[in-house]
Write a protein that holds these residues in place. Sequence first.
Motif, mmCIF file in Angstrom:
data_model
loop_
_atom_site.group_PDB
_atom_site.id
_atom_site.type_symbol
_atom_site.label_atom_id
_atom_site.label_comp_id
_atom_site.label_asym_id
_atom_site.label_seq_id
_atom_site.Cartn_x
_atom_site.Cartn_y
_atom_site.Cartn_z
ATOM 1 N N LEU B 232 0.807 -1.215 0.000
ATOM 2 C CA LEU B 232 0.000 0.000 0.000
ATOM 3 C C LEU B 232 0.845 1.271 0.000
ATOM 4 C CD1 LEU B 232 -2.839 0.973 -0.056
ATOM 5 C CD2 LEU B 232 -2.936 0.872 2.413
ATOM 6 N N LEU B 233 1.831 1.308 0.878
ATOM 7 C CA LEU B 233 2.649 2.514 0.959
ATOM 8 C C LEU B 233 3.436 2.756 -0.329
ATOM 9 C CD1 LEU B 233 3.098 4.787 2.882
ATOM 10 C CD2 LEU B 233 4.931 3.505 3.962
ATOM 11 N N PHE B 236 0.938 4.174 -2.898
ATOM 12 C CA PHE B 236 0.614 5.585 -2.682
ATOM 13 C C PHE B 236 1.801 6.466 -3.064
ATOM 14 C CE2 PHE B 236 -2.967 4.582 0.386
ATOM 15 C CZ PHE B 236 -3.930 5.211 -0.378
ATOM 16 N N ILE B 240 1.498 9.292 -5.968
ATOM 17 C CA ILE B 240 1.672 10.704 -5.653
ATOM 18 C C ILE B 240 2.928 11.253 -6.327
ATOM 19 C CG2 ILE B 240 2.135 12.317 -3.756
ATOM 20 C CD1 ILE B 240 0.274 10.523 -2.067
ATOM 21 N N VAL B 244 -1.162 12.490 -9.089
ATOM 22 C CA VAL B 244 -2.396 11.717 -8.941
ATOM 23 C C VAL B 244 -3.240 11.788 -10.211
ATOM 24 C CG1 VAL B 244 -4.587 11.615 -7.712
ATOM 25 C CG2 VAL B 244 -2.461 11.874 -6.451
ATOM 26 N N LYS B 273 13.941 -1.255 4.563
ATOM 27 C CA LYS B 273 13.517 -1.108 3.173
ATOM 28 C C LYS B 273 12.093 -0.563 3.058
ATOM 29 C CE LYS B 273 12.412 -4.707 0.914
ATOM 30 N NZ LYS B 273 12.389 -6.028 0.287
ATOM 31 N N MET B 274 11.213 -1.071 3.918
ATOM 32 C CA MET B 274 9.812 -0.681 3.807
ATOM 33 C C MET B 274 9.577 0.794 4.114
ATOM 34 S SD MET B 274 7.883 -3.908 5.451
ATOM 35 C CE MET B 274 6.298 -3.136 5.639
ATOM 36 N N ALA B 275 10.569 1.435 4.742
ATOM 37 C CA ALA B 275 10.408 2.847 5.058
ATOM 38 C C ALA B 275 10.768 3.731 3.872
ATOM 39 C CB ALA B 275 11.254 3.223 6.269
ATOM 40 N N PHE B 278 8.043 5.693 2.225
ATOM 41 C CA PHE B 278 7.579 6.790 3.076
ATOM 42 C C PHE B 278 8.484 8.005 2.941
ATOM 43 C CE2 PHE B 278 7.743 8.875 7.321
ATOM 44 C CZ PHE B 278 6.480 9.454 7.265
ATOM 45 N N LEU B 281 7.735 9.603 -0.255
ATOM 46 C CA LEU B 281 6.447 10.286 -0.139
ATOM 47 C C LEU B 281 6.600 11.638 0.554
ATOM 48 C CD1 LEU B 281 3.324 9.799 -0.419
ATOM 49 C CD2 LEU B 281 3.394 9.066 1.938
ATOM 50 N N LEU B 282 7.308 11.616 1.699
ATOM 51 C CA LEU B 282 7.485 12.867 2.445
ATOM 52 C C LEU B 282 8.225 13.885 1.600
ATOM 53 C CD1 LEU B 282 8.502 12.502 6.185
ATOM 54 C CD2 LEU B 282 6.408 13.364 5.185
ATOM 55 N N LEU B 285 5.938 15.353 -0.962
ATOM 56 C CA LEU B 285 4.943 16.260 -0.386
ATOM 57 C C LEU B 285 5.578 17.592 0.009
ATOM 58 C CD1 LEU B 285 2.698 13.914 1.776
ATOM 59 C CD2 LEU B 285 2.324 14.780 -0.524
ATOM 60 N N TYR B 286 6.823 17.525 0.482
ATOM 61 C CA TYR B 286 7.483 18.770 0.872
ATOM 62 C C TYR B 286 7.912 19.586 -0.350
ATOM 63 C CZ TYR B 286 7.893 18.517 5.960
ATOM 64 O OH TYR B 286 7.618 18.542 7.292
ATOM 65 N N PRO B 289 4.312 18.741 -4.328
ATOM 66 C CA PRO B 289 3.110 17.967 -3.987
ATOM 67 C C PRO B 289 2.294 17.547 -5.194
ATOM 68 C CG PRO B 289 3.154 20.059 -2.802
ATOM 69 C CD PRO B 289 4.331 20.059 -3.714
ATOM 70 N N GLY B 299 -2.153 18.418 -5.806
ATOM 71 C CA GLY B 299 -2.290 18.023 -4.413
ATOM 72 C C GLY B 299 -2.862 19.135 -3.571
ATOM 73 N N ALA C 90 4.265 18.611 6.354
ATOM 74 C CA ALA C 90 4.366 18.171 4.962
ATOM 75 C C ALA C 90 3.021 18.275 4.268
ATOM 76 C CB ALA C 90 4.884 16.736 4.893
ATOM 77 N N LEU C 94 -2.099 20.691 1.877
ATOM 78 C CA LEU C 94 -2.588 19.776 0.851
ATOM 79 C C LEU C 94 -3.935 19.201 1.268
ATOM 80 C CD1 LEU C 94 0.766 17.899 0.325
ATOM 81 C CD2 LEU C 94 -0.099 19.864 -0.918
ATOM 82 N N TYR C 98 -3.671 13.364 1.980
ATOM 83 C CA TYR C 98 -2.226 13.241 2.072
ATOM 84 C C TYR C 98 -1.791 13.063 3.516
ATOM 85 C CZ TYR C 98 -2.055 14.429 -2.824
ATOM 86 O OH TYR C 98 -2.216 14.387 -4.175
ATOM 87 N N PHE C 104 -0.190 6.964 7.830
ATOM 88 C CA PHE C 104 -0.082 5.520 7.603
ATOM 89 C C PHE C 104 1.394 5.144 7.433
ATOM 90 C CE2 PHE C 104 -0.003 2.005 4.499
ATOM 91 C CZ PHE C 104 -0.728 1.068 5.199
ATOM 92 N N SER C 109 6.883 3.176 9.416
ATOM 93 C CA SER C 109 8.303 3.485 9.595
ATOM 94 C C SER C 109 8.719 3.389 11.061
ATOM 95 C CB SER C 109 8.600 4.880 9.053
ATOM 96 O OG SER C 109 8.148 4.970 7.726
ATOM 97 N N LEU C 112 9.279 -0.061 11.993
ATOM 98 C CA LEU C 112 10.557 -0.546 11.463
ATOM 99 C C LEU C 112 11.717 -0.097 12.339
ATOM 100 C CD1 LEU C 112 10.148 -0.052 7.625
ATOM 101 C CD2 LEU C 112 10.085 -2.165 8.921
#
Lengths: 243, 301, 314, 422
Positions: B232-233, B236, B240, B244, B273-275, B278, B281-282, B285-286, B289, B299, C90, C94, C98, C104, C109, C112
């Motif tokens: 899912l992450l 997304f 993004i 979108v 790895k899974m982070a 994220f 994504l961050l 967005l910063y 967006p 966005g 962030a 928006l 978001y 989520f 994270s 982890l």
Amino acid sequence: MTTALLQVSDITAGYRPDLPILHGVSVSVSEAEMVTIIGPNGAGKSTLVKAIAGLVPISSGTVSVAGSNVTNLLTHKLATASIAYVPQTANVFTTLTIDENLKLGASTLSKAEGARRIAMAYDNFPVLQKYRSHKAKVLSGGQRQTLAVARALLTEPRLLMLDEPSAGLSPLMVSEVFERLKSLVSTGVAILMVEQNVKAALAISDRTYVLAEGRNRIDGPSSELAGDSQVATIYLGAGGRKR
Amino acid sequence: MLQALADGILTGSIIALGAIGLTLTMGILRFANFAHAELITWGAYMALGVLAITGVFAGPIGPFSFGLPLILATLVAAVLTAALALVVDYLVFRPLRSHTNHMTVVFSSFGVSLLVRMVILLIFGGSAEYYSDELQIAVRLMPGLRVMPDHLFTLGLTLVIVIALHFFLQRTRLGLSMRALAENPDLVRINGIDTRTVVRWTWIIGAALAAVAGVLYGMTVQLRPEIGFQLLLPLFAAAILGGVGNVFGAVVGGLIVGLAESFSVLFIPAGYKMAVPFIILLAVLYVRPSGLFGGMRGGAK
Amino acid sequence: MSGYIAYLVFFLIVALTYSIVVMGLNLQWGFTGLFNAGVVGFFAIGAYGTAVLTGPDRAELIGGFGLPFPVGVIGGMILSTLAALVVGLATLRLREEYLAISTFGIAISIQLVALNFDTLTGGAQGLTGIPRPLFATFGSPGAYNLFYLGLVATVAAVVYFGLQAALHSPWGRLLKAIREDETAAASLGKNPAMVRLQAFVLGSTLMGLAGGLYVGFIGYVSPMDFLPILTFQIWAMLIVGGSGNNRGAIVGAVGVWALWTMSGFAISRLLPVEYQSQGGAIQVIIIGLLIVLTLLFRPRGLIGEAQSVSRHVS
Amino acid sequence: MKKMLLSSVFGLGLMAGAMPAAAQTASCEIPVGAVLSITGSIAAIGKAIGDAGQLAVDQFNEAGGVAGCTAKYVLRDDQGSPNVGVDAAKTLVEIEKAPIVLGAIQSGVTMPILTSVTVPGKVVQISCCSSAPSFTQLAQEGGTDGYWFRTLPTDRPQGVVMANIAKAKDYKKIAVIYVNSDYGVSLARSFKASFEKLGGTVTSMTAYNQEQASYRAEVNSAMQGDPDSLFLIAFPADGATALREWISFGGTQNLLLSNALRADEFVKSVGAKFLTNAVGIDNAQTEGPSVEAFNKAWEAKFGQAPNGPGLHTMYDAAAVALLAMEKAGKPDGTAIRDNIREITQGDGEVIYPGPEGFKKAKELIKAGKPIRYEGATGPISFDANGDVTGPYLIWGVADGKLTTVETWDKMRVADAIAELDK
């Protein structure tokens, strides 16, 4: 007088049922007639055309087109009711090309018929032809208005509703747009137009309705209203009472 | 290095497939569907179920680990996944769409995601499953690079789907209506188009793509009820990052996320790895967006 | 002390700890309309922060500062606040989706980090032997649990009344106004994004507070305490109890947690052993259905939105 | 506040309404609590472990019950989640009034139950399966008050034995892939230390997180440095995924496998043909009459050999608890704690698993004579921290089946450790 093409009778409407914006408004438009709706800010002018288009729910009263009841019609059935509608803002898809905008407007037609009418539209509006494969966001305000009108006419409606077509246009553009609308009426299309510019509206249209605070105030032939001091009073008065 | 590149592209192409469906529903239906991941899982398991019921094993084709039955099962799975999406939309999302706070729909998708995952767990059990017990051995293309035929197939199919979808969106009336719907639903209706039909087709296409992604993913990994949820992450992040509603963007976004995950393991412990999605994504967005390529809608509010 | 009472005390400690989380979430969702999909992440930060600050010094760990419990809890809250700021800033300007996606992501994270940064968090082994505040003062575990219930209940009450006061302040009315009509609020010269950020951060801080209390009671913290399912449970508590109402948040926390534990109990009693493996899934499905059905058929939850708030607005 | 009071009353009412059965029928039933992961990431092994506990309790009842009553096995699922496990244990202790809690499987669940339920509640907790060193540490710090026992050895001896086997197989460069849990981390560390002391090289230590769909990245990074062999420390489901990817990408099939992988499910998922050169370890003794007795009873009941992690140790955990309770004569946690070493150490008459053995034990206890239980894992002796050292078996895969290659008795294990510590 024959039966009106559009007959709006005593409608109450608003985004939320508990907060109506229109309180029993009635309007009628005859074949090949140009009617304008004017009124101070917050009079419910835009809400009225949106309610006719099925974008704002009507809680009482009726809307009929050529005698058939279209109250609260599903918006996508506008075309089948022979109405076309050009909203005030966001009236073209800026992320689509001119050509795609027109194709979308022709989506109720067969492919061949659609192509034929789009070709006609390009003939009528050469500026669109020039930018046909550009995204609509490159167009100026006036060009967007032109595109929106061209798109609306693809279905060959009997009634065209426009929400402030002159908003944001230069005076030169305004007169050009109005000229075009006038010539449309001469081809037999009726026009119901919301207008902010009182003087221009009264000058161009056959009849005018003045709304204030969601109610009918005065209506009549535009030429008569042009000299009516009451119109100015409504604007000033309504503004004064509104605080 | 080479291997990380190949792995990244493979993972990326699966993320891309899933992200296309997500970006379409997110762009056109205007809500972040947390249950999209479960459509992927559902598709993967439906194919497994079809395989189990029909039980015909017609033997693998060529160098691949799968045969005709899995291809047919995938088609059935795509139909069943589209059906699930339509049912969920009818029962849950549609009634809530009129809610004053549009985030209610987003939240309900969170609940739906949980329900679907648990129903899968109930039906199929929690232990790992495989489409085929046979192990496929990777082919050594050059020193330091091994790929499995299945992976090449996955990559190829992703490309085909992306191109087909591109033509669909550009050249057909329905595709045009979808793009238009993403920008302005009222104006679409004013143009005489029934948006409900367009919404239904968006679900069908998004869900079918999710099912295909699920089967392809299930072919390269093991099936378990959480596979979609764990994607899912990345999905997304890819949607993004690409903007979108932007199909092409979702593909590029998916590849970037896949490559970043794959290369990250060279620098940070695999556990983190899974982070990586994220962080991407961050950063998006910063910094930007609206995504790399801009979306059907930005966005910003 | 009878077994039922002892269990009830234990049960209420856990449920009231969660009720603080639910009140934090209520501030975000119920009063501001922000969807936090990573509740468990902020709860975990508070818990780990407290554990690292108050835990015993161990050779293999960075942490273990042995600080007093209140200092640890406040430290955990500060860390939760910072994490909320990172995702909040962030997504500030928006669309709200978001924020949902970012929260989520941060929850994943954080898990982890908890799992992999073992010199700080103990990794999968977790942090053991975290002192329970004033444990030695009480002779029996029963008495201690009663004391701890008192502590948690007091904190929950302070949070409850504090939030009520905040919601009836001009700031609270502004929150409500922004949720009802953002453009109107913005036209009054208020910055809706900033107010939303404040509500989000404050809610996350409360989640961190609850995490600290949880660790103080269990005396142990590990990544397994913070699985995503907890986020669902917390949400179910809020939705069922009635979002937009802090009394509903507390009732929801106690009620849903009771439902959860009792359904587990019932499943272990009633389901034959061979079907037990499905039991957990059934429990979660009950929670999921509860959320979706409440949204569809009783959107106001058991106890609807407090009328008192809207009275001030209109 | 009023609302909160109200809701507590409401909660109390619900509790009382829901659970009357337990309170009334317990007149002469002694509950034996168990908290295990029936669902969740290690559900694949959890269910069979639950059966092993049930078997011991059934056999004890067949032999006439415990402390004058019938033993009732109450199994609760922790779903692999600590807060669920703690709550389950709390109901077992407070509502069921169990004087003993067996479990849990994962140390992450076992530990909070120990610190927040059983130790404060003065209830004995015996785990079949939690091997983390942190329990030893906690016991040394005095945090368990002696209520903590486990029937499987800590990871250290296992690491030492595996290192010796790797050396015997002449592996020089080993990659270690381990599950990122207390179990995996401590076993991997112990193996690395031992193997390096024996002169071998560990080319990489790669941790993986549980329940991922794919471990390609981990496998790739483990392949760096050209290992000639792999030591995989994993649970069956994830282990199969990782090993499939390892083999697919051309990893060596010189495999060492940890104890948790001794499961038919694992062999089936990976494919037996890839495991012909694999050796695994498990903490059980496959020889001797006490082990035979258990294996036979298991086969009789379930129709297959007791292959799988935790079965032998769970059975012993339950048997030790029941025998100690019988010796104590009452269902009291502290009394059970004080009697556990009485029935496992010393020169008493040897007792084997099974109804006959338990019957004999009951008679001897009644007569005031000492007994010494030799269980499904062979002789058991708990040290001051509640830990055991045990014998090991080395297993392999032949003809698609798990087979036993050799055994290491306790003496040999102790010698190997002593050799290393020199």
